[in-house]
Scaffold this motif. Structure first.
Motif, PDB file in Angstrom:
ATOM      1  N   ILE A  52      -1.439 -10.429   8.246  1.00 22.92           N
ATOM      2  CA  ILE A  52      -1.406 -10.099   6.822  1.00 22.92           C
ATOM      3  C   ILE A  52      -0.761  -8.723   6.659  1.00 22.92           C
ATOM      4  N   GLY A  53       0.265  -8.656   5.829  1.00 26.07           N
ATOM      5  CA  GLY A  53       0.937  -7.383   5.597  1.00 26.07           C
ATOM      6  C   GLY A  53       2.082  -7.090   6.535  1.00 26.07           C
ATOM      7  N   THR A  54       2.543  -8.087   7.284  1.00 26.78           N
ATOM      8  CA  THR A  54       3.665  -7.851   8.191  1.00 26.78           C
ATOM      9  C   THR A  54       5.016  -8.195   7.558  1.00 26.78           C
ATOM     10  N   SER A  55       5.010  -8.529   6.280  1.00 28.53           N
ATOM     11  CA  SER A  55       6.249  -8.622   5.506  1.00 28.53           C
ATOM     12  C   SER A  55       5.971  -7.993   4.142  1.00 28.53           C
ATOM     13  N   ASN A  56       6.923  -8.107   3.214  1.00 25.21           N
ATOM     14  CA  ASN A  56       6.767  -7.507   1.888  1.00 25.21           C
ATOM     15  C   ASN A  56       6.539  -5.996   1.991  1.00 25.21           C
ATOM     16  N   TYR A  57       7.113  -5.382   3.015  1.00 30.11           N
ATOM     17  CA  TYR A  57       7.016  -3.938   3.249  1.00 30.11           C
ATOM     18  C   TYR A  57       5.573  -3.469   3.433  1.00 30.11           C
ATOM     19  N   GLY A  58       4.728  -4.350   3.962  1.00 32.94           N
ATOM     20  CA  GLY A  58       3.354  -3.952   4.232  1.00 32.94           C
ATOM     21  C   GLY A  58       3.234  -3.047   5.443  1.00 32.94           C
ATOM     22  N   ASN A  59       4.193  -3.153   6.380  1.00 27.47           N
ATOM     23  CA  ASN A  59       4.281  -2.256   7.548  1.00 27.47           C
ATOM     24  C   ASN A  59       3.035  -2.288   8.424  1.00 27.47           C
ATOM     25  N   VAL A  60       2.360  -3.420   8.453  1.00 25.35           N
ATOM     26  CA  VAL A  60       1.174  -3.580   9.291  1.00 25.35           C
ATOM     27  C   VAL A  60       1.599  -3.897  10.718  1.00 25.35           C
ATOM     28  N   CYS A  61       0.926  -3.290  11.687  1.00 22.20           N
ATOM     29  CA  CYS A  61       1.151  -3.609  13.090  1.00 22.20           C
ATOM     30  C   CYS A  61       0.123  -4.645  13.530  1.00 22.20           C
ATOM     31  N   PRO A  62       0.558  -5.847  13.924  1.00 22.73           N
ATOM     32  CA  PRO A  62      -0.386  -6.872  14.361  1.00 22.73           C
ATOM     33  C   PRO A  62      -0.681  -6.789  15.848  1.00 22.73           C
ATOM     34  N   GLY A  63      -0.220  -5.712  16.472  1.00 25.33           N
ATOM     35  CA  GLY A  63      -0.302  -5.602  17.925  1.00 25.33           C
ATOM     36  C   GLY A  63      -1.710  -5.475  18.455  1.00 25.33           C
ATOM     37  N   ALA A  64      -1.836  -5.627  19.765  1.00 23.09           N
ATOM     38  CA  ALA A  64      -3.130  -5.606  20.434  1.00 23.09           C
ATOM     39  C   ALA A  64      -3.653  -4.181  20.508  1.00 23.09           C
ATOM     40  N   SER A  65      -4.851  -3.971  19.948  1.00 22.64           N
ATOM     41  CA  SER A  65      -5.455  -2.645  19.904  1.00 22.64           C
ATOM     42  C   SER A  65      -6.963  -2.783  19.949  1.00 22.64           C
ATOM     43  N   ILE A  66      -7.636  -1.701  20.322  1.00 22.67           N
ATOM     44  CA  ILE A  66      -9.079  -1.617  20.107  1.00 22.67           C
ATOM     45  C   ILE A  66      -9.297  -0.753  18.871  1.00 22.67           C
ATOM     46  N   PRO A  67     -10.506  -0.658  18.325  1.00 19.56           N
ATOM     47  CA  PRO A  67     -10.730   0.208  17.157  1.00 19.56           C
ATOM     48  C   PRO A  67     -10.277   1.636  17.432  1.00 19.56           C
TER      49      PRO A  67
END
Length: 826
Positions: A52-67
């Protein structure tokens, strides 16, 4: 836009022609939500859609992360991709890398250092595509996958890339076609903003280790600043893999494409004549099983040294398997996400998905780089969080949301802000890439630490925060003019002298970009309100009076003679002599016919006077004294007409922070039911569960936490303990605060799923009739943090279909300074 059809019917699926992530993600989440209705131990990570937010200029990173992880493993894309990844299938894959930010709007991108690209080289080592332009590839449609602690993508040559993280390290896993020879390109010089300023790469074939690091440039700050970053790649998977070939490569965009087999070192400085000079390592590995053809790379990163990068990988990953690291990451996410407990069986599945996906993003940033500090923060004994950009975005909703359930995390971040005061004399404002970033509103850190203080002053010492020192940092921001206020503090001297930030003023003591005088005045005033609140806590009556008066300085830039669309009175920038410099209130709004060409941001040519906004939009921004704003605009009736016009005429921007509180403005004119209507409209017109599901830049989850508040039916007034009461999109939820050991359950009586529409149908129960807190009657329009989420217990909201009867605050309007509100007597 979300579309509900009659009754409990399902939200319509998106068209997959524009959505790159796999449709199986949505199906998997829906199945998990359905199954959870019959489970007692719920895995909330299953409800998260990282795309969610990886298009429409949301610039969200869906990458693997911990908190709050320092690493976020994601592929990097061509085109506009500040977070590395974008959903647009037209863009090309550059490689996968461990460092990214999420929800930032840097036009050049941020991080993307140390990309690894798996390649097939049928004709051998010297024919491998290594330069950025040569190695990029498309991906297979709808193969992108992600979950908390996991990311995957398959290239169009059938190589699958996966990653799973720790805080400063992780594992990258690559599956090649059966029996294909596996080559890898490791990039030294191509970060996302192309800011490489020199570095070094070394290959140790005996140890099976490649170390890399260098100097890179700021993503949202002065270009002359550089930060250092390092990575350590262990490529033998504990001896299960064999290094077959290795060497280095260099290249550029005008014909250089050179490879050095068996060479072990590249040491490059900045190319001063210009042009992109590229370099890195090229190597091939043989897996334990050629048929399965799965290879693992262990990655550690550091902002201190390659030695520490290697130590981070050894300490945090060690010999753990991919599955073990992924499970550890999932468990960390579960601990955070379970702090909000929705009534899963009776909450619409897409509300569930959007809430937990937003909550997930609220823990992605800032990045916990404790032990990795550099520059002024080098060797600090305090927690160190990077990627604080920008405080102007996050103080409104992101930190108030964190304050409801995670005070320990909040305190550590507050300590980082205070540490900036210890180290530099002012708290950081938009710090990114371990460097100072541009100031947007002023010293918005004051609002962040101030909100923490009013919420947890009794627990502050136990949480490691000295309130006297916290207040001293706020006072420094407010009173001490830095020599250069583009990146720290405020233009305080002239603000104190004139009672506003003047346009075209002689300022002989400090330097900064002479723009945004109108919006900076409004933000400075609200920051002074935060100082006033903490001064109350600490029993400083003289300061309370001083900062109360200064927080009213917004009145000094109200021009009652300006008329736009028939409405009179707007904020304007002002000369030192007290005369106004007229700015058409429409300028820099969505209705501005010159919007595409007019400077509206940090440009020195921005003569609009408001940051990324119009006077139409910023003229609603007085969160601490909205009652007086109602008066300035002509009273309740005119205020309501003007508020309706603001939305109906298209001035409202859901994705712009100054507009966040505006849909709730009806409460202050004693029409709370109209706020409920407007929030429904805002949610349905601007948010959904697809990759384009947020209205623009997530701004480090400012957008996501705004959505959470809308869906839970509350809204915070930053710097205070007051929350505006609205109508939830769920019949029941519980917020757990593990530190306090309390839980607060909100139960919505007469909840009607048919109200979940852009326009609430007449006769549908959706409006607040009454509220009780732990059995006692509570005001209909707001409640206090101390009486509710701090204490724990039960809040019962009774809804009614009688909108007219519910459209009244019953004599208890939300607080404003001009009506004697926001007193703290704790």
């Amino acid at each position: 836009m979300m579309v509900f059809i009659t009754g409990l019917a399902v939200l319509l699926l998106p068209l997959l022609t524009s959505a790159q992530p796999s449709p199986k993600i949505y199906e998997r989440i829906q199945a998990a939500i359905k199954a959870a209705a019959n489970q007692t131990e719920i895995d909330y990570t299953q409800f998260v859609n990282p795309f969610i937010g990886t298009s429409n200029y949301g610039n969200v990173c869906p990458g693997a992360s911990i908190p709050f992880g320092m690493v976020k493993f994601s592929t990097d894309m061509t085109g506009y991709a500040p977070a590395g990844y974008v959903a647009d299938p037209a863009e090309w894959i550059r490689g996968i890398s461990p460092l990214h930010d999420s929800g930032t709007g840097s036009s050049l991108g941020t991080y993307g250092n140390f990309e690894v690209m798996p390649v097939l080289c049928p004709y051998g080592f010297k024919t491998c595509a290594t330069t950025l332009q040569a190695r990029i590839r498309k991906r297979k449609n709808h193969t992108d996958d992600a979950a908390p602690g996991y990311f995957a993508l398959t290239l169009d040559n059938n190589i699958t890339m996966e990653a799973t993280p720790t805080r400063r390290a992780g594992l990258e896993r690559f599956t090649f076609p059966p029996y294909a020879k596996s080559y890898f390109v490791l990039d030294l010089s191509n970060d996302l903003p192309a800011s490489f300023a020199g570095g070094e790469l070394n290959i140790d074939p005996e140890k099976g280790r490649i170390t890399v690091g260098g100097q890179y440039g700021s993503s949202f700050g002065p270009g002359r600043y550089n930060y250092q970053a390092y990575a350590c790649y262990d490529i033998l998977d504990g001896g299960k893999q064999k290094l077959e070939e290795y060497g280095v490569w260099t290249g550029d965009t005008v014909g250089l494409d050179a490879k050095g087999p068996n060479m072990r070192r590249v040491n490059l400085t900045l190319n001063l004549i210009g042009g992109v000079y590229q370099s890195g390592a090229l190597f091939s590995l043989s897996p334990p099983n050629r048929e399965n053809n799965v290879l693992n790379l262990r990655v550690g990163v550091s902002f201190r040294s390659v030695e520490q990068a290697c130590a981070n990988a050894e300490e945090e990953v060690g010999s753990a398997t991919f599955e073990e690291i992924r499970e550890r990451a999932r468990a960390l996410w579960q601990d955070k996400l379970k702090r909000l407990e929705l009534d899963i069986p009776n909450t619409h599945s897409n509300v569930t998905q959007m809430v937990y996906s937003s909550m997930y993003r609220s823990f992605l940033t800032p990045n916990n780089a404790t032990g990795e500090s550099q520059g002024e923060y080098l060797d600090t004994p305090h927690p160190y969080f990077d990627s604080l950009y920008c405080s102007w975005d996050t103080y409104r909703t992101a930190f108030p949301w964190m304050g409801l359930h995670s005070p320990e995390d909040y305190a550590q971040i507050v300590d980082t802000y205070i540490d900036g005061y210890r180290k530099q004399g002012w708290m950081p404002e938009c710090r990114a890439n371990n460097l100072p970033g541009w100031t947007q509103g002023g010293s918005s850190a004051d609002n962040i630490v101030g909100h923490f203080a009013v919420s947890y002053h009794n627990e502050a010492q136990a949480l490691g925060i000295d309130l006297q020192e916290l207040y001293a940092a706020m006072v420094a921001d407010a009173e001490v003019n830095p020599p250069e206020w583009n990146t720290l503090g405020r233009q305080a001297d002239v603000y104190k002298q004139y009672g506003f930030v003047p346009f075209s003023v002689l300022d002989i003591s400090s330097t900064g970009r002479q723009t945004r005088e109108g919006s900076r005045t409004l933000e400075y005033a609200f920051e002074d309100f935060s100082l006033r609140q903490v001064a109350q806590l600490l029993g400083k009556p003289d300061d309370v009076e001083k900062y109360t008066n200064r927080s009213l300085s917004y009145r000094n830039i109200w021009d009652k003679f300006v008329v736009s669309d028939g409405f009179k009175g707007f904020f304007q920038k002002k000369y030192p002599n007290g005369t106004f410099q007229f700015t058409d209130p429409i300028n820099c709004s969505p209705n501005d016919t010159m919007y595409e060409s007019r400077p509206c941001s940090l440009q020195g040519s921005n003569i609009n006077g408001f940051y990324e906004s119009s006077s139409w939009e910023y003229s609603w921004f007085v969160p601490h004294d909205t009652a007086n704003l109602v008066t300035l605009m002509g009273g309740n009736s005119t205020f309501l007409k003007r508020l309706d016009h603001f939305f109906d005429a298209g001035y409202y921007q859901a994705g712009n922070e100054p507009s966040f509180q505006t849909p709730i403005g009806y409460h202050y004119a004693n029409h709370p039911a109209q706020s409920v209507d407007r929030v429904r409209e805002v949610v349905y017109q601007n948010f959904n569960y697809t990759d384009s599901g947020i209205p623009g830049n997530d701004d480090q989850a400012a957008m996501g936490t705004l959505l959470i508040f809308h869906l839970l039916g509350i809204y915070p007034v930053p710097g205070s303990t007051q929350y505006i009461q609205l109508s939830p999109f769920t019949p029941k939820y519980t917020i757990h605060n593990p530190y306090l050991g309390v839980s607060t359950t909100v139960t919505v009586k007469n909840f009607d799923v048919k109200s979940l529409q852009e326009v609430i149908p007449e006769g549908t129960s959706a409006y607040v009739e009454s509220v009780t807190v732990n059995g006692e009657p509570s005001p209909r329009c707001y409640f206090d943090f101390y009486d509710t989420f701090k204490k724990g217990g039960d809040i019962v909201i009774t809804l009614t279909a009688d909108k007219a009867a519910a459209d009244d605050c019953q004599g208890s309007l939300p607080d404003s300074l001009s009506t004697g509100g926001f007193s703290i007597v704790r």
